[in-house]
Every structure is written in C-alpha cells, then in structure tokens.
Design a protein around this motif. Structure first.
Motif, PDB file in Angstrom:
ATOM      1  N   UNK A  78      37.712  44.900  29.381  1.00 35.77           N
ATOM      2  CA  UNK A  78      38.603  43.770  29.155  1.00 35.77           C
ATOM      3  C   UNK A  78      39.545  43.554  30.335  1.00 35.77           C
ATOM      4  N   UNK A  79      39.697  44.570  31.185  1.00 36.80           N
ATOM      5  CA  UNK A  79      40.565  44.451  32.354  1.00 36.80           C
ATOM      6  C   UNK A  79      39.872  43.793  33.543  1.00 36.80           C
ATOM      7  N   UNK A  80      38.547  43.648  33.441  1.00 38.94           N
ATOM      8  CA  UNK A  80      37.752  43.177  34.576  1.00 38.94           C
ATOM      9  C   UNK A  80      37.544  41.672  34.524  1.00 38.94           C
ATOM     10  N   UNK A  81      37.253  41.076  35.688  1.00 41.30           N
ATOM     11  CA  UNK A  81      36.853  39.676  35.751  1.00 41.30           C
ATOM     12  C   UNK A  81      35.451  39.523  35.196  1.00 41.30           C
ATOM     13  N   UNK A  82      35.004  38.291  35.035  1.00 42.18           N
ATOM     14  CA  UNK A  82      33.677  38.051  34.456  1.00 42.18           C
ATOM     15  C   UNK A  82      32.596  38.719  35.299  1.00 42.18           C
ATOM     16  N   UNK A  83      32.696  38.562  36.603  1.00 38.69           N
ATOM     17  CA  UNK A  83      31.714  39.192  37.477  1.00 38.69           C
ATOM     18  C   UNK A  83      31.774  40.698  37.398  1.00 38.69           C
ATOM     19  N   UNK A  84      33.004  41.252  37.284  1.00 36.84           N
ATOM     20  CA  UNK A  84      33.158  42.692  37.158  1.00 36.84           C
ATOM     21  C   UNK A  84      32.551  43.223  35.875  1.00 36.84           C
ATOM     22  N   UNK A  85      32.740  42.481  34.768  1.00 39.59           N
ATOM     23  CA  UNK A  85      32.146  42.895  33.494  1.00 39.59           C
ATOM     24  C   UNK A  85      30.627  42.952  33.605  1.00 39.59           C
ATOM     25  N   UNK A 107      35.342  46.488  42.478  1.00 42.02           N
ATOM     26  CA  UNK A 107      35.418  45.552  41.364  1.00 42.02           C
ATOM     27  C   UNK A 107      36.677  44.716  41.516  1.00 42.02           C
ATOM     28  N   UNK A 108      36.808  43.700  40.652  1.00 42.11           N
ATOM     29  CA  UNK A 108      38.031  42.909  40.579  1.00 42.11           C
ATOM     30  C   UNK A 108      38.605  43.020  39.177  1.00 42.11           C
ATOM     31  N   UNK A 109      39.933  43.273  39.076  1.00 40.18           N
ATOM     32  CA  UNK A 109      40.584  43.294  37.777  1.00 40.18           C
ATOM     33  C   UNK A 109      41.450  42.047  37.644  1.00 40.18           C
ATOM     34  N   UNK A 110      41.772  41.717  36.382  1.00 39.46           N
ATOM     35  CA  UNK A 110      42.622  40.562  36.112  1.00 39.46           C
ATOM     36  C   UNK A 110      44.077  41.014  36.182  1.00 39.46           C
ATOM     37  N   UNK A 111      44.696  40.789  37.320  1.00 42.15           N
ATOM     38  CA  UNK A 111      46.059  41.265  37.549  1.00 42.15           C
ATOM     39  C   UNK A 111      47.065  40.277  36.976  1.00 42.15           C
ATOM     40  N   UNK A 112      48.351  40.644  37.080  1.00 43.46           N
ATOM     41  CA  UNK A 112      49.423  39.785  36.577  1.00 43.46           C
ATOM     42  C   UNK A 112      49.362  38.412  37.224  1.00 43.46           C
ATOM     43  N   UNK A 113      49.713  37.378  36.454  1.00 45.91           N
ATOM     44  CA  UNK A 113      49.684  36.019  36.977  1.00 45.91           C
ATOM     45  C   UNK A 113      48.286  35.472  37.107  1.00 45.91           C
ATOM     46  N   UNK A 114      47.322  36.081  36.383  1.00 45.26           N
ATOM     47  CA  UNK A 114      45.929  35.630  36.408  1.00 45.26           C
ATOM     48  C   UNK A 114      45.322  35.683  37.811  1.00 45.26           C
ATOM     49  N   UNK A 115      45.783  36.595  38.588  1.00 43.42           N
ATOM     50  CA  UNK A 115      45.247  36.779  39.933  1.00 43.42           C
ATOM     51  C   UNK A 115      44.113  37.797  39.923  1.00 43.42           C
ATOM     52  N   UNK A 116      43.165  37.582  40.753  1.00 46.34           N
ATOM     53  CA  UNK A 116      42.091  38.574  40.942  1.00 46.34           C
ATOM     54  C   UNK A 116      42.595  39.634  41.903  1.00 46.34           C
ATOM     55  N   UNK A 117      42.488  40.866  41.495  1.00 50.19           N
ATOM     56  CA  UNK A 117      42.948  41.955  42.349  1.00 50.19           C
ATOM     57  C   UNK A 117      41.765  42.852  42.684  1.00 50.19           C
ATOM     58  N   UNK A 118      41.389  42.948  43.952  1.00 48.15           N
ATOM     59  CA  UNK A 118      40.273  43.832  44.321  1.00 48.15           C
ATOM     60  C   UNK A 118      40.680  45.295  44.207  1.00 48.15           C
ATOM     61  N   UNK A 119      39.810  46.103  43.604  1.00 44.95           N
ATOM     62  CA  UNK A 119      40.076  47.531  43.429  1.00 44.95           C
ATOM     63  C   UNK A 119      38.805  48.322  43.709  1.00 44.95           C
ATOM     64  N   UNK A 120      38.982  49.623  43.975  1.00 42.27           N
ATOM     65  CA  UNK A 120      37.876  50.570  44.069  1.00 42.27           C
ATOM     66  C   UNK A 120      37.999  51.524  42.892  1.00 42.27           C
ATOM     67  N   UNK A 121      36.924  51.678  42.139  1.00 41.32           N
ATOM     68  CA  UNK A 121      36.968  52.421  40.884  1.00 41.32           C
ATOM     69  C   UNK A 121      36.098  53.670  40.976  1.00 41.32           C
ATOM     70  N   UNK A 122      36.663  54.796  40.555  1.00 43.73           N
ATOM     71  CA  UNK A 122      35.928  56.059  40.447  1.00 43.73           C
ATOM     72  C   UNK A 122      36.077  56.574  39.017  1.00 43.73           C
ATOM     73  N   UNK A 123      34.962  56.912  38.378  1.00 40.00           N
ATOM     74  CA  UNK A 123      34.994  57.392  36.995  1.00 40.00           C
ATOM     75  C   UNK A 123      34.200  58.676  36.864  1.00 40.00           C
ATOM     76  N   UNK A 124      34.691  59.553  35.972  1.00 39.27           N
ATOM     77  CA  UNK A 124      33.997  60.798  35.672  1.00 39.27           C
ATOM     78  C   UNK A 124      34.030  61.026  34.158  1.00 39.27           C
ATOM     79  N   UNK A 125      32.951  61.565  33.614  1.00 38.08           N
ATOM     80  CA  UNK A 125      32.861  61.868  32.193  1.00 38.08           C
ATOM     81  C   UNK A 125      33.354  63.295  31.958  1.00 38.08           C
ATOM     82  N   UNK A 126      34.319  63.453  31.058  1.00 40.43           N
ATOM     83  CA  UNK A 126      34.789  64.779  30.674  1.00 40.43           C
ATOM     84  C   UNK A 126      33.966  65.251  29.482  1.00 40.43           C
ATOM     85  N   UNK A 127      33.458  66.469  29.567  1.00 37.51           N
ATOM     86  CA  UNK A 127      32.602  67.001  28.510  1.00 37.51           C
ATOM     87  C   UNK A 127      33.279  68.182  27.825  1.00 37.51           C
TER      88      UNK A 127
END
Length: 425
Positions: A78-85, A107-127
């Motif tokens: 829900x934090x991502x833009x349409x393309x990011x989703x 990716x791009x997230x939907x930042x404050x003021x409806x601005x596209x904010x470019x970000x770099x995302x790293x994710x890890x699964x905790x087991x």
C-alpha cells in the motif's frame, strides 16, 4: 583528611553492580530504540502477508502518515506506487520467497504530498527455530539523490549522444561541401583526343581536408594539347586557393605562350607576387604540350621541382624522363626551368604522378615506396595503355592501406597500340 569506614558500614557490592547493569541496560535499550526510530533510513517489519507490524519514525515522516494509520492497517504494497506494486507482485515477492532475501531493489513509494519518492529496498525473511517464516524485515533507503544523479547522468549521456550525432551530421555536410570544392579543382572528365588515350585518378587522404594535388588536359589549338599535374604545399582552404590560382594561371599562360618553360615562369611570377609577403606558398608542377605528328606524339615539357615523369614503352621497358634543374615554383622571384623532350609511339604511355605515391610507407619498417619500386612495378605491367596502367596503380594504392597518408594524383597519356584513328598533324 582520611575517612574510615567500618566493615559493618561497607556498601553492598553486588547490589551496586546490579543497579549499574540495570541503568546501562535501560540506556542501551533507549539508545537502540532511538536509533531504530531516528535512523537515516526507513525500517519496517511485516507479517508474511505483508501487513505492517512495526515501522520507524523516519519512514513515517517520508510517508507523511501517523503510526496508528499504518501499523496493522496497511500492507507494504500500500506504500508503493502502481508501478511499484506491479513489480513487487511479479518480481520482488517471488524472489523473496525463493531466496529468503532480496537486496537493493529500486522502487517508488507514495511520499507526503502525493509525491513519488525513489527508494532502494532490501528485505529479509526472519525464520523461527524450526525454519518456519515468521516475518519480513525491510530496510528502505532514500534514493532521491541517487535518482537525481542518474537522471542527470542520463541527460548528460543523451546530450553527449545528441552532440555526437550532430557532430557526425555536421562532418558529413562538411565532407560533402569539401568533395564538391575538390571536384571543382579538378576536371570533371578528361577530353577525348583523336588517336590518343588519357586516364586519371585522384586519391583523397582525408575527407575532412581539401587536398592540394591538381591536374588538367585541354586543347590550345588544332593538333596541340596542353597538360599539367602538380602539388601545392599544405592542405585546407589556403592550399585550395593556391590550387585554383595555379590552374587558371597555367591555362591562361598556355593559351598566351604554350612553351613549357615560359608557362612555368609565368606561374612562378604569379605565385611569388601573390604570396611573397606574409604566408609564403609554393607548388611543384609538370607542364607539357602534346603535338600529334603522323604515327607518333611529340611531347615537350618542363618541371618545377616535381618528380620526373615515367614512360612505359611498348617493348615492356619503363624509365624516367629526366628533367634537371627544376626549381620549386613561387619561392624565388627568378627561377630557371629546363625543357625536356620525348616521343610517344603506339603502345607507349607517359605517367605523371604526385609524391603521395612514391612517399607512401610500406612494410613493417614503414619504408618509403620510392621511385625505383614504381619503375619496377610499371615495368611488370603489360603495355596495355593509360587506362590499364591507371587501374593497376589504383590497386597498388589501395594495397598501401594507412601507409598512403597523402593525397595522390595520377595522369597517364599514351598512344593506343592498335591505332584505329590516324593521328592528325
């Protein structure tokens, strides 16, 4: 002053240590929590279905949202833009499930003021202890500066590519203009002479520079034809100007007085008067007159500092026509030119050339091709007339490759071996 403490009044050491550990633990916990919340990057933890379970203040600030509106109420997508989703569902999530981690995804997230904010995302699964997935920890890095840099870099590359294309287009237009100018400095085609054959070739060393080599063949009266070939010092527009002056001066002088020595003397006077002050200019040239006389052609010529003409005879021999005493044209106010004479009979060919041919570099040691090699090459060719000789020399020049680094002009004149048209006296 000494202070004495009775043993029964000594503080409890273990209690002090415990109290101190408690204080440090509290401080560390506070520091860790503060570091998490105020980190320069965004942190969030989600359940395996993507529901956000924890998020730090930095990311909330970027999003312009309250914690209560996010935790337990929104999913990461829900934090991502349409393309990011779309990218998350088709690439990010499958790779994360397969590998258990994924790093540095743009990716791009939907930042404050409806601005596209470019970000770099790293994710890890905790087991868990049994290897079962429990939650996903995600780090979000601000990539606005990097994206701006990439955009500027892309714009720079696009500008450089556009500049390159423009430069290529400009160069092509320049080469076309130079080719037209070069053609105007040479005869469009050699005239047809009854009972004679003529052939020529011009090699341009650089399409970006006007060359200084020139030649011509033209009638001066019935039965007599004038010819010349030469080389102006230098290249470019200045050399082209000298070439133009030289050609027209030779033509005009030949019509006034066709004697080869007098023609070259007139050219020397014109060049010296025009270029003696300031930027001196000079040239080398051979000028001659052809006079048809029954079954032969009488050739009278003179040379001003130019390589000697080469004659290929019908009997298979080849040798140079010696023209001693020729001086560079345009350097001194008074010069001396020596006339030379020969005859061309059926099967004979007179070859004129500029020094681009003999000064070509050959072999691994880049030695000069030289006049001896040219004479040997010409001797090895069958005496089949001017066009055949020019064709053979054109192939020779092509074989020099980058060793041929100067303009080269060739002019061959001869009497066909099987004469079908009688020569006019």
């Amino acid at each position: 002053m000494m202070c004495r403490v009775d043993e029964d009044q000594e503080p409890d050491g273990e209690a002090n240590v415990a109290a101190t550990d408690a204080v440090f633990t509290s401080l560390l916990e506070d520091s860790a929590e503060e570091l998490y919340e105020q980190a320069p990057c965004g942190y969030l933890s989600t359940l395996m279905d993507g529901t956000i379970a924890k998020i730090n203040a930095t990311l909330l600030e970027w999003l312009g949202m309250e914690r209560s509106a996010v935790v337990g109420r929104m999913r990461f997508t829900d934090l991502l833009t349409v393309g990011g989703k779309l990218y998350h569902e088709t690439h990010f999530a499958p790779m994360l499930r397969m590998k258990g981690e994924i790093n540095g995804i743009a990716l791009d997230i939907k930042a404050a003021g409806r601005q596209r904010m470019p970000v770099l995302v790293t994710s890890r699964v905790k087991t868990g202890t049994g290897g079962e997935p429990l939650l996903i920890r995600t780090t979000v890095f601000d990539a606005r500066d990097r994206r701006a840099y990439e955009v500027e870099l892309l714009r720079g590359r696009q500008a450089a590519e556009e500049a390159r294309r423009q430069a290529e287009a400009d160069r092509e237009r320049l080469q076309e203009a130079l080719a037209v100018l070069q053609q105007n400095l040479l005869p469009a085609a050699l005239p047809t002479i009854p009972g004679l054959e003529a052939a020529s070739y011009y090699h341009t060393a650089s399409p970006d520079l006007l060359g200084g080599d020139f030649y011509d063949l033209f009638p001066i009266d019935p039965g007599r034809w004038a010819f010349f070939l030469g080389d102006v010092c230098g290249k470019g527009p200045q050399a082209a100007a000298v070439t133009s002056l030289t050609r027209y001066t030779l033509r005009a002088a030949a019509l006034h007085d066709p004697d080869p020595v007098n023609v070259l003397t007139t050219l020397n006077t014109a060049l010296h008067e025009r270029y003696s002050s300031g930027d001196p200019r000079y040239c080398t040239a051979i000028f001659g007159i052809l006079h048809a006389d029954r079954d032969r052609v009488d050739v009278r010529l003179a040379s001003g500092g130019h390589p000697s003409a080469l004659i290929q005879r019908a009997d298979g021999t080849a040798d140079y026509l010696h023209t001693p005493g020729g001086m560079l044209i345009g350097v001194l106010p008074r010069v001396r030119f020596t006339p030379a004479h020969t005859e061309l009979r059926p099967g004979d060919t007179l070859l004129l050339y500029t020094d681009g041919l003999t000064e070509a570099r050959i072999g691994p040691d880049r030695a000069l091709y030289g006049e001896d090699s040219l004479r040997a090459f010409t001797t090895a060719q069958p005496a089949a007339g001017p066009q055949a000789l020019i064709t053979a020399l054109t192939g020779l020049l092509a074989g020099f490759g980058d060793g041929l680094d100067d303009d080269t002009a060739l002019l061959a004149l001869g009497v066909p071996a099987s004469l079908t048209t009688p020569l006019r006296a």
